[in-house]
Scaffold this active site. Sequence first.
Site, PDB file in Angstrom:
ATOM      1  CG  ASP A 158      -1.605  -1.482   1.153  1.00 51.47           C
ATOM      2  OD1 ASP A 158      -2.469  -1.518   0.511  1.00 51.47           O
ATOM      3  OD2 ASP A 158      -1.395  -2.002   2.327  1.00 51.47           O
ATOM      4  CG  HIS A 186      -3.605  -5.156   3.064  1.00 56.62           C
ATOM      5  ND1 HIS A 186      -3.070  -4.151   2.066  1.00 56.62           N
ATOM      6  CD2 HIS A 186      -3.688  -6.293   2.533  1.00 56.62           C
ATOM      7  CE1 HIS A 186      -2.925  -4.939   1.066  1.00 56.62           C
ATOM      8  NE2 HIS A 186      -3.418  -6.095   1.201  1.00 56.62           N
TER       9      HIS A 186
END
Length: 326
Positions: A158, A186
């Site tokens: 990410d 996440h």
Amino acid sequence: MSNTVKVAITGAAGQIGYSLVFRIASGELFGPDTKVVLSLLEIPQAVTALEGLAMELNDCAFPTLAGIEINSDAEKGFDGVNWAILVGAKPRGPGMERNDLISENGPIFTGQGKALQRGASDVRAVVVGNPCNTNALIAAKNAGDVPFNRFSAMTMLDENRARYQLAAKAGVAVTEVQNVTIWGNHSATQYPDFFNATIGGKKATDVISDHDWLKGDFITTVQKRGAAIIKARGKSSAASAANAALDHVKNFHFPTPDGKWFSAAVPSDGSYGVEEGLMFSFPIRTKDDGSYEIVQGLDHNEFAKEKLAKTEAELKGEREIVKDLL
Ligand code: NAD
Ligand code: LMR
């Protein structure tokens, strides 16, 4: 200090595994002077595929590859490992959220936590298999006396996605973009923090004047990038996930340069008001002695506080679903 590192990789015959093992064996991860022993783990049906993978690894004649072990028994596979990269788990398909995988993937990590306790005395484990924050919590809670802070979950993919988006918007190289923290889960509630990020040493919000984009499309693009890849590719990210796993292990293995930090989900110690014990992604620095710390003192305005609360609430909800596994 030993110059051999033993690395276990679960799910090594899967698509992330295939992008990961060669790069670790080549010396890219720990450097040319450190030998690597790879312990590859799979379910019994995939052991033959691992044998093929081992043939290919040997055929690379990597000077840094000191050995390959193949196992379908986690306790044997984790014996004496220094790093365990826990990838083995089912990926999501189109239209699913990552936490739709909890009931199927969660139980994998009870057994692996227990096996880590029995097999490995000095280990760090990173969970990649989704939903990775909650799976890491499950593994840690089942690992007996292995310290809680030896477990982490990967949010580096990410962070890399966020860095690319900011660099592309600003028209600069990705190397100019630093300290983009991913906060929380996440998942689609993660908060990619542009307020505390820098571009070319300046505040990202001073370099990118389109604050509506930062607060809107930038965040949602990063939050939903995994789903966009599944839609386009028909399969979830693999090479970029393997690349992020290498970054994650490197980030914890080597001291963090002054003034910088990286993102990883680690057990909360209450920093930033996040409930202690949640596996939450924070800004992290690795110290010279190999331990890590959560970077303190970053400012959060009301916009950011709301995002942090939302991702924290989601993690608490996931923890509730798996409470019988903890
Ligand atoms: P894949 O299906 O290609 O491979 C997974 C492998 O794990 C398979 O070979 C399977 O046999 C194996 N496996 C299943 N249970 C196991 C067990 N108990 N022990 C050992 N091996 C086991 O999937 P993939 O694309 O490599 O993805 C793996 C996981 O990583 C998925 O859950 C996916 O959602 C996740 N993922 C996470 C991130 C992240 O940023 N955290 C990024 C990409 C993918
Ligand atoms: C990703 O972010 O690419 C992975 O977590 C895979 C997924 O399911 O999105």
